[in-house]
Write a protein that holds these residues in place. Structure first.
Motif, PDB file in Angstrom:
ATOM      1  N   PRO A  31       0.830  -1.204   0.000  1.00 27.03           N
ATOM      2  CA  PRO A  31       0.000   0.000   0.000  1.00 27.03           C
ATOM      3  C   PRO A  31       0.865   1.255   0.000  1.00 27.03           C
ATOM      4  O   PRO A  31       1.923   1.283   0.617  1.00 27.03           O
ATOM      5  N   MET A  32       0.410   2.266  -0.705  1.00 27.81           N
ATOM      6  CA  MET A  32       1.173   3.503  -0.854  1.00 27.81           C
ATOM      7  C   MET A  32       0.269   4.697  -0.613  1.00 27.81           C
ATOM      8  O   MET A  32      -0.950   4.625  -0.780  1.00 27.81           O
ATOM      9  N   ALA A  33       0.885   5.806  -0.231  1.00 31.12           N
ATOM     10  CA  ALA A  33       0.188   7.086  -0.136  1.00 31.12           C
ATOM     11  C   ALA A  33       0.735   8.016  -1.220  1.00 31.12           C
ATOM     12  O   ALA A  33       1.809   7.777  -1.784  1.00 31.12           O
ATOM     13  N   VAL A  34      -0.011   9.053  -1.531  1.00 27.86           N
ATOM     14  CA  VAL A  34       0.513  10.086  -2.426  1.00 27.86           C
ATOM     15  C   VAL A  34       1.644  10.807  -1.699  1.00 27.86           C
ATOM     16  O   VAL A  34       1.447  11.297  -0.579  1.00 27.86           O
ATOM     17  N   PRO A  35       2.852  10.859  -2.267  1.00 33.50           N
ATOM     18  CA  PRO A  35       3.972  11.500  -1.562  1.00 33.50           C
ATOM     19  C   PRO A  35       3.692  12.959  -1.238  1.00 33.50           C
ATOM     20  O   PRO A  35       3.015  13.661  -1.984  1.00 33.50           O
ATOM     21  N   PHE A  36       4.214  13.413  -0.089  1.00 34.49           N
ATOM     22  CA  PHE A  36       4.099  14.820   0.277  1.00 34.49           C
ATOM     23  C   PHE A  36       4.740  15.697  -0.796  1.00 34.49           C
ATOM     24  O   PHE A  36       5.797  15.371  -1.328  1.00 34.49           O
ATOM     25  N   GLN A  37       4.096  16.830  -1.069  1.00 40.47           N
ATOM     26  CA  GLN A  37       4.606  17.800  -2.027  1.00 40.47           C
ATOM     27  C   GLN A  37       4.718  19.161  -1.337  1.00 40.47           C
ATOM     28  O   GLN A  37       3.985  19.434  -0.381  1.00 40.47           O
ATOM     29  N   PRO A  38       5.627  20.032  -1.796  1.00 41.43           N
ATOM     30  CA  PRO A  38       5.708  21.380  -1.210  1.00 41.43           C
ATOM     31  C   PRO A  38       4.379  22.094  -1.351  1.00 41.43           C
ATOM     32  O   PRO A  38       3.767  22.092  -2.417  1.00 41.43           O
ATOM     33  N   THR A  39       3.916  22.695  -0.266  1.00 41.28           N
ATOM     34  CA  THR A  39       2.650  23.424  -0.304  1.00 41.28           C
ATOM     35  C   THR A  39       2.889  24.858  -0.742  1.00 41.28           C
ATOM     36  O   THR A  39       4.008  25.385  -0.666  1.00 41.28           O
ATOM     37  N   ILE A  40       1.814  25.494  -1.172  1.00 44.43           N
ATOM     38  CA  ILE A  40       1.920  26.897  -1.572  1.00 44.43           C
ATOM     39  C   ILE A  40       2.310  27.755  -0.373  1.00 44.43           C
ATOM     40  O   ILE A  40       3.054  28.735  -0.505  1.00 44.43           O
ATOM     41  N   GLN A  41       1.829  27.370   0.830  1.00 42.19           N
ATOM     42  CA  GLN A  41       2.171  28.128   2.038  1.00 42.19           C
ATOM     43  C   GLN A  41       3.670  28.061   2.315  1.00 42.19           C
ATOM     44  O   GLN A  41       4.295  29.066   2.688  1.00 42.19           O
ATOM     45  N   GLN A  42       4.263  26.881   2.144  1.00 41.91           N
ATOM     46  CA  GLN A  42       5.703  26.738   2.364  1.00 41.91           C
ATOM     47  C   GLN A  42       6.492  27.574   1.367  1.00 41.91           C
ATOM     48  O   GLN A  42       7.481  28.212   1.722  1.00 41.91           O
ATOM     49  N   GLN A  43       6.069  27.570   0.133  1.00 49.51           N
ATOM     50  CA  GLN A  43       6.780  28.322  -0.897  1.00 49.51           C
ATOM     51  C   GLN A  43       6.672  29.831  -0.657  1.00 49.51           C
ATOM     52  O   GLN A  43       7.654  30.566  -0.837  1.00 49.51           O
ATOM     53  N   ILE A  44       5.490  30.277  -0.241  1.00 53.24           N
ATOM     54  CA  ILE A  44       5.319  31.706   0.065  1.00 53.24           C
ATOM     55  C   ILE A  44       6.170  32.094   1.263  1.00 53.24           C
ATOM     56  O   ILE A  44       6.827  33.148   1.270  1.00 53.24           O
ATOM     57  N   GLN A  45       6.181  31.228   2.281  1.00 47.93           N
ATOM     58  CA  GLN A  45       6.980  31.515   3.474  1.00 47.93           C
ATOM     59  C   GLN A  45       8.460  31.593   3.140  1.00 47.93           C
ATOM     60  O   GLN A  45       9.189  32.471   3.628  1.00 47.93           O
ATOM     61  N   LEU A  46       8.914  30.703   2.277  1.00 49.70           N
ATOM     62  CA  LEU A  46      10.321  30.718   1.879  1.00 49.70           C
ATOM     63  C   LEU A  46      10.657  32.005   1.126  1.00 49.70           C
ATOM     64  O   LEU A  46      11.712  32.619   1.354  1.00 49.70           O
ATOM     65  N   LEU A 262      10.473   1.987   0.653  1.00 52.84           N
ATOM     66  CA  LEU A 262       9.085   2.415   0.822  1.00 52.84           C
ATOM     67  C   LEU A 262       8.966   3.465   1.920  1.00 52.84           C
ATOM     68  O   LEU A 262       8.114   4.353   1.852  1.00 52.84           O
ATOM     69  N   THR A 263       9.818   3.376   2.937  1.00 52.95           N
ATOM     70  CA  THR A 263       9.831   4.388   3.994  1.00 52.95           C
ATOM     71  C   THR A 263      10.097   5.771   3.416  1.00 52.95           C
ATOM     72  O   THR A 263       9.503   6.768   3.843  1.00 52.95           O
ATOM     73  N   LEU A 264      10.970   5.827   2.434  1.00 53.05           N
ATOM     74  CA  LEU A 264      11.348   7.106   1.824  1.00 53.05           C
ATOM     75  C   LEU A 264      10.308   7.613   0.833  1.00 53.05           C
ATOM     76  O   LEU A 264      10.307   8.800   0.489  1.00 53.05           O
ATOM     77  N   SER A 265       9.415   6.738   0.381  1.00 57.09           N
ATOM     78  CA  SER A 265       8.549   7.066  -0.755  1.00 57.09           C
ATOM     79  C   SER A 265       7.505   8.130  -0.444  1.00 57.09           C
ATOM     80  O   SER A 265       7.010   8.791  -1.354  1.00 57.09           O
ATOM     81  N   GLY A 266       7.143   8.302   0.823  1.00 57.62           N
ATOM     82  CA  GLY A 266       6.102   9.276   1.155  1.00 57.62           C
ATOM     83  C   GLY A 266       6.591  10.702   1.303  1.00 57.62           C
ATOM     84  O   GLY A 266       5.786  11.619   1.479  1.00 57.62           O
ATOM     85  N   ASN A 267       7.917  10.907   1.272  1.00 56.65           N
ATOM     86  CA  ASN A 267       8.498  12.252   1.426  1.00 56.65           C
ATOM     87  C   ASN A 267       8.134  12.899   2.758  1.00 56.65           C
ATOM     88  O   ASN A 267       8.000  14.132   2.841  1.00 56.65           O
ATOM     89  N   VAL A 268       7.989  12.094   3.806  1.00 59.49           N
ATOM     90  CA  VAL A 268       7.674  12.652   5.125  1.00 59.49           C
ATOM     91  C   VAL A 268       9.010  12.987   5.795  1.00 59.49           C
ATOM     92  O   VAL A 268       9.478  12.298   6.701  1.00 59.49           O
ATOM     93  N   TYR A 269       9.620  14.059   5.332  1.00 60.42           N
ATOM     94  CA  TYR A 269      11.015  14.354   5.641  1.00 60.42           C
ATOM     95  C   TYR A 269      11.279  14.585   7.126  1.00 60.42           C
ATOM     96  O   TYR A 269      12.387  14.324   7.600  1.00 60.42           O
TER      97      TYR A 269
END
Length: 304
Positions: A31-46, A262-269
Protein backbone atom coordinates in the motif's frame (compact mmCIF):
# COMPACT_ATOMS: atom_id res chain seq x y z
CA UNK A 1 -14.00 12.06 -1.82
CA UNK A 2 -10.30 11.90 -2.75
CA UNK A 3 -9.38 10.64 0.73
CA UNK A 4 -12.03 7.93 0.45
CA UNK A 5 -10.67 6.83 -2.92
CA UNK A 6 -7.16 6.63 -1.48
CA UNK A 7 -8.46 4.57 1.42
CA UNK A 8 -10.27 2.23 -0.94
CA UNK A 9 -7.22 1.75 -3.14
CA UNK A 10 -4.97 1.04 -0.18
CA UNK A 11 -7.48 -1.37 1.33
CA UNK A 12 -7.61 -3.28 -1.94
CA UNK A 13 -3.83 -3.57 -1.94
CA UNK A 14 -3.81 -4.77 1.66
CA UNK A 15 -6.36 -7.44 0.74
CA UNK A 16 -4.02 -8.57 -2.01
CA UNK A 17 -1.17 -8.72 0.51
CA UNK A 18 -3.15 -10.79 2.96
CA UNK A 19 -3.70 -13.46 0.32
CA UNK A 20 -0.01 -13.99 -0.41
CA UNK A 21 1.47 -17.23 0.79
CA UNK A 22 5.10 -16.36 1.51
CA UNK A 23 6.76 -13.54 3.52
CA UNK A 24 8.66 -12.22 0.52
CA UNK A 25 5.74 -12.23 -1.90
CA UNK A 26 3.66 -9.97 0.31
CA UNK A 27 5.81 -6.95 -0.59
CA UNK A 28 5.19 -7.16 -4.35
CA UNK A 29 2.23 -4.73 -4.18
CA UNK A 30 2.53 -2.71 -0.96
CA UNK A 31 0.00 0.00 0.00
CA UNK A 32 1.17 3.50 -0.85
CA UNK A 33 0.19 7.09 -0.14
CA UNK A 34 0.51 10.09 -2.43
CA UNK A 35 3.97 11.50 -1.56
CA UNK A 36 4.10 14.82 0.28
CA UNK A 37 4.61 17.80 -2.03
CA UNK A 38 5.71 21.38 -1.21
CA UNK A 39 2.65 23.42 -0.30
CA UNK A 40 1.92 26.90 -1.57
CA UNK A 41 2.17 28.13 2.04
CA UNK A 42 5.70 26.74 2.36
CA UNK A 43 6.78 28.32 -0.90
CA UNK A 44 5.32 31.71 0.06
CA UNK A 45 6.98 31.51 3.47
CA UNK A 46 10.32 30.72 1.88
CA UNK A 47 10.00 33.67 -0.50
CA UNK A 48 9.16 36.00 2.40
CA UNK A 49 12.16 34.85 4.41
CA UNK A 50 14.44 35.35 1.41
CA UNK A 51 13.12 38.91 1.08
CA UNK A 52 13.59 39.53 4.79
CA UNK A 53 17.22 38.44 4.63
CA UNK A 54 17.91 41.15 2.05
CA UNK A 55 17.33 43.83 4.68
CA UNK A 56 20.37 45.43 6.28
CA UNK A 57 18.75 46.60 9.52
CA UNK A 58 18.49 43.22 11.32
CA UNK A 59 20.60 42.57 14.42
CA UNK A 60 22.49 39.31 14.87
CA UNK A 61 19.92 37.75 17.17
CA UNK A 62 17.10 38.40 14.73
CA UNK A 63 19.19 37.18 11.81
CA UNK A 64 20.03 34.00 13.73
CA UNK A 65 16.32 33.35 14.27
CA UNK A 66 15.50 33.98 10.61
CA UNK A 67 18.23 31.62 9.40
CA UNK A 68 17.02 29.00 11.88
CA UNK A 69 13.42 29.30 10.63
CA UNK A 70 14.54 29.07 7.01
CA UNK A 71 16.60 26.02 7.93
CA UNK A 72 13.53 24.36 9.41
CA UNK A 73 11.59 25.15 6.26
CA UNK A 74 14.33 23.75 4.02
CA UNK A 75 14.42 20.67 6.25
CA UNK A 76 10.66 20.13 5.93
CA UNK A 77 11.07 20.24 2.14
CA UNK A 78 13.88 17.69 2.17
CA UNK A 79 16.52 20.28 1.22
CA UNK A 80 18.88 19.18 3.94
CA UNK A 81 22.13 20.59 2.57
CA UNK A 82 20.53 24.03 2.37
CA UNK A 83 19.05 23.51 5.82
CA UNK A 84 22.45 22.63 7.27
CA UNK A 85 23.96 25.80 5.77
CA UNK A 86 21.21 27.86 7.39
CA UNK A 87 21.64 26.17 10.78
CA UNK A 88 25.40 26.72 10.70
CA UNK A 89 24.88 30.37 9.75
CA UNK A 90 22.39 30.78 12.60
CA UNK A 91 24.83 29.21 15.05
CA UNK A 92 27.67 31.49 13.93
CA UNK A 93 25.49 34.51 14.78
CA UNK A 94 24.16 33.13 18.06
CA UNK A 95 26.17 30.21 19.49
CA UNK A 96 23.93 29.31 22.45
CA UNK A 97 21.04 27.63 20.63
CA UNK A 98 20.25 24.13 21.92
CA UNK A 99 17.66 23.46 19.20
CA UNK A 100 20.21 24.13 16.47
CA UNK A 101 22.79 21.82 18.06
CA UNK A 102 20.11 19.16 18.37
CA UNK A 103 19.09 19.15 14.72
CA UNK A 104 22.71 19.31 13.59
CA UNK A 105 23.31 16.25 15.77
CA UNK A 106 20.52 14.46 13.90
CA UNK A 107 22.16 15.41 10.60
CA UNK A 108 25.51 14.09 11.80
CA UNK A 109 23.81 10.83 12.78
CA UNK A 110 22.21 10.55 9.35
CA UNK A 111 25.67 10.91 7.81
CA UNK A 112 27.18 8.35 10.23
CA UNK A 113 29.45 11.03 11.75
CA UNK A 114 28.77 9.74 15.22
CA UNK A 115 31.47 11.52 17.25
CA UNK A 116 30.27 14.86 15.87
CA UNK A 117 26.69 13.84 16.68
CA UNK A 118 27.57 13.01 20.30
CA UNK A 119 29.26 16.39 20.70
CA UNK A 120 26.28 18.22 19.22
CA UNK A 121 23.81 16.50 21.55
CA UNK A 122 26.13 17.08 24.52
CA UNK A 123 26.12 20.78 23.64
CA UNK A 124 22.33 20.75 23.46
CA UNK A 125 22.01 19.22 26.92
CA UNK A 126 24.63 21.56 28.39
CA UNK A 127 22.54 24.51 27.19
CA UNK A 128 19.20 22.93 28.11
CA UNK A 129 19.29 19.87 30.33
CA UNK A 130 15.52 19.46 29.88
CA UNK A 131 15.57 19.52 26.10
CA UNK A 132 12.70 17.23 25.01
CA UNK A 133 14.52 15.38 22.23
CA UNK A 134 18.29 15.60 22.69
CA UNK A 135 18.63 12.67 25.08
CA UNK A 136 16.57 10.43 22.82
CA UNK A 137 18.48 11.56 19.74
CA UNK A 138 21.83 10.99 21.47
CA UNK A 139 20.62 7.52 22.45
CA UNK A 140 19.72 6.77 18.83
CA UNK A 141 23.11 8.07 17.66
CA UNK A 142 24.83 5.82 20.21
CA UNK A 143 22.70 2.92 18.99
CA UNK A 144 23.79 3.46 15.39
CA UNK A 145 27.37 3.94 16.58
CA UNK A 146 27.27 0.50 18.21
CA UNK A 147 27.66 1.85 21.76
CA UNK A 148 24.67 -0.03 23.10
CA UNK A 149 25.35 0.31 26.85
CA UNK A 150 25.47 4.09 26.62
CA UNK A 151 22.50 4.11 24.24
CA UNK A 152 20.44 2.16 26.78
CA UNK A 153 21.30 4.69 29.50
CA UNK A 154 19.94 7.56 27.41
CA UNK A 155 16.96 5.73 25.99
CA UNK A 156 15.93 4.25 29.32
CA UNK A 157 16.15 7.66 31.04
CA UNK A 158 14.08 9.14 28.21
CA UNK A 159 11.53 6.32 28.55
CA UNK A 160 11.18 6.89 32.30
CA UNK A 161 10.08 10.46 31.61
CA UNK A 162 6.99 9.16 29.78
CA UNK A 163 6.23 5.44 29.89
CA UNK A 164 3.14 6.00 27.72
CA UNK A 165 5.15 7.04 24.65
CA UNK A 166 5.31 3.99 22.33
CA UNK A 167 8.29 5.27 20.35
CA UNK A 168 10.44 5.44 23.49
CA UNK A 169 9.50 1.81 24.10
CA UNK A 170 10.30 0.83 20.51
CA UNK A 171 13.80 2.33 20.46
CA UNK A 172 14.60 0.73 23.80
CA UNK A 173 13.50 -2.60 22.37
CA UNK A 174 15.56 -2.19 19.18
CA UNK A 175 18.66 -1.45 21.26
CA UNK A 176 18.05 -4.34 23.65
CA UNK A 177 17.52 -6.61 20.66
CA UNK A 178 21.15 -5.99 19.68
CA UNK A 179 22.41 -6.95 23.13
CA UNK A 180 20.12 -9.67 24.41
CA UNK A 181 17.49 -10.85 21.93
CA UNK A 182 16.19 -13.51 24.32
CA UNK A 183 15.03 -10.99 26.95
CA UNK A 184 14.24 -8.04 24.65
CA UNK A 185 10.75 -9.33 23.80
CA UNK A 186 9.98 -10.01 27.45
CA UNK A 187 11.00 -6.49 28.42
CA UNK A 188 8.94 -5.11 25.55
CA UNK A 189 5.90 -7.00 26.83
CA UNK A 190 6.47 -5.71 30.37
CA UNK A 191 6.68 -2.10 29.17
CA UNK A 192 3.57 -2.54 27.07
CA UNK A 193 1.69 -3.85 30.10
CA UNK A 194 3.08 -1.04 32.28
CA UNK A 195 1.63 1.69 30.05
CA UNK A 196 -1.47 3.27 31.50
CA UNK A 197 -2.51 4.78 28.17
CA UNK A 198 -1.77 2.74 25.07
CA UNK A 199 -4.31 4.28 22.71
CA UNK A 200 -1.70 6.13 20.65
CA UNK A 201 -1.40 4.64 17.15
CA UNK A 202 2.30 3.95 17.74
CA UNK A 203 1.38 1.19 20.18
CA UNK A 204 0.16 -0.79 17.20
CA UNK A 205 3.81 -1.05 16.13
CA UNK A 206 4.60 -2.45 19.57
CA UNK A 207 1.77 -4.97 19.16
CA UNK A 208 3.22 -5.95 15.80
CA UNK A 209 6.63 -6.60 17.40
CA UNK A 210 4.91 -8.61 20.12
CA UNK A 211 3.09 -10.58 17.40
CA UNK A 212 -0.26 -9.61 18.88
CA UNK A 213 -1.27 -8.42 15.40
CA UNK A 214 -0.33 -9.83 12.00
CA UNK A 215 1.40 -7.78 9.32
CA UNK A 216 -1.64 -7.95 7.02
CA UNK A 217 -3.96 -6.75 9.79
CA UNK A 218 -1.43 -4.07 10.75
CA UNK A 219 -1.46 -2.66 7.20
CA UNK A 220 -5.21 -3.10 6.88
CA UNK A 221 -5.75 -0.92 9.94
CA UNK A 222 -3.51 1.80 8.51
CA UNK A 223 -5.51 1.80 5.28
CA UNK A 224 -8.93 1.85 6.93
CA UNK A 225 -8.24 4.12 9.91
CA UNK A 226 -6.16 6.89 8.29
CA UNK A 227 -8.39 9.96 8.02
CA UNK A 228 -6.66 11.45 4.97
CA UNK A 229 -3.61 11.10 2.77
CA UNK A 230 -1.34 13.00 5.18
CA UNK A 231 -2.09 10.59 8.02
CA UNK A 232 -1.76 7.65 5.62
CA UNK A 233 1.68 8.81 4.44
CA UNK A 234 2.89 9.40 7.99
CA UNK A 235 1.71 6.04 9.30
CA UNK A 236 3.11 4.13 6.32
CA UNK A 237 6.45 5.88 6.82
CA UNK A 238 6.59 4.57 10.37
CA UNK A 239 5.15 1.16 9.49
CA UNK A 240 7.59 0.42 6.68
CA UNK A 241 10.60 1.60 8.67
CA UNK A 242 9.90 -0.57 11.71
CA UNK A 243 8.90 -3.52 9.54
CA UNK A 244 12.19 -3.02 7.70
CA UNK A 245 14.04 -3.08 11.01
CA UNK A 246 12.45 -6.44 11.85
CA UNK A 247 13.26 -8.01 8.48
CA UNK A 248 16.76 -6.54 8.64
CA UNK A 249 17.34 -8.09 12.07
CA UNK A 250 16.13 -11.44 10.74
CA UNK A 251 18.61 -11.21 7.84
CA UNK A 252 15.89 -11.01 5.19
CA UNK A 253 17.83 -8.38 3.32
CA UNK A 254 15.71 -8.23 0.16
CA UNK A 255 12.50 -7.49 2.10
CA UNK A 256 14.30 -5.00 4.36
CA UNK A 257 15.73 -3.22 1.31
CA UNK A 258 12.29 -2.79 -0.22
CA UNK A 259 10.77 -1.63 3.05
CA UNK A 260 13.42 1.02 3.64
CA UNK A 261 12.81 2.32 0.13
CA UNK A 262 9.09 2.41 0.82
CA UNK A 263 9.83 4.39 3.99
CA UNK A 264 11.35 7.11 1.82
CA UNK A 265 8.55 7.07 -0.75
CA UNK A 266 6.10 9.28 1.15
CA UNK A 267 8.50 12.25 1.43
CA UNK A 268 7.67 12.65 5.13
CA UNK A 269 11.01 14.35 5.64
CA UNK A 270 10.54 15.49 9.24
CA UNK A 271 9.89 12.02 10.67
CA UNK A 272 12.75 10.24 12.45
CA UNK A 273 11.94 7.12 10.44
CA UNK A 274 12.44 8.92 7.12
CA UNK A 275 15.60 10.57 8.40
CA UNK A 276 17.27 7.26 9.25
CA UNK A 277 15.98 5.11 6.38
CA UNK A 278 18.94 6.04 4.17
CA UNK A 279 21.34 5.28 7.00
CA UNK A 280 19.67 1.89 7.38
CA UNK A 281 20.02 1.25 3.66
CA UNK A 282 23.75 1.96 3.87
CA UNK A 283 24.10 -0.31 6.88
CA UNK A 284 22.21 -3.06 5.11
CA UNK A 285 24.35 -2.88 1.98
CA UNK A 286 27.47 -3.05 4.12
CA UNK A 287 26.23 -6.33 5.58
CA UNK A 288 25.64 -7.97 2.23
CA UNK A 289 28.63 -9.68 0.66
CA UNK A 290 29.50 -8.75 -2.90
CA UNK A 291 29.27 -12.45 -3.71
CA UNK A 292 25.77 -12.67 -2.25
CA UNK A 293 23.71 -10.03 -4.06
CA UNK A 294 20.23 -9.19 -2.87
CA UNK A 295 17.65 -11.15 -4.84
CA UNK A 296 14.28 -9.63 -5.64
CA UNK A 297 11.24 -10.94 -3.78
CA UNK A 298 9.67 -14.02 -5.32
CA UNK A 299 6.61 -13.62 -7.48
CA UNK A 300 3.38 -14.62 -5.72
CA UNK A 301 2.14 -18.07 -6.55
CA UNK A 302 -0.81 -18.26 -8.93
CA UNK A 303 -4.07 -19.22 -7.33
CA UNK A 304 -5.50 -22.53 -8.40
Amino acid sequence: MIANRIKFACLALVLILSGCSTPKSQWTQPPMAVPFQPTIQQQIQLARIDQLLQRDDLDNETLAQVYYERGLLHDSLGLRDLARLDFNQSLSLKPNQPDVFNILGVYFTQGAHFDAAYEAFDSTLELNVRHPFAQRNRGIALYYGGRYDLALEDLNAHYQQNINDPYRVIWLYLTELEQDPETAAEKLRNRYNAATDNNDWGWQIVRLYLEDVSESEFLRQIATESEDNDVLAERLTEAYFYLGKRYHHNKDFSSALMLYKLTLSGNVYEFVEHRFALLELNRLMAEVSINQPITPPAEPAEEV
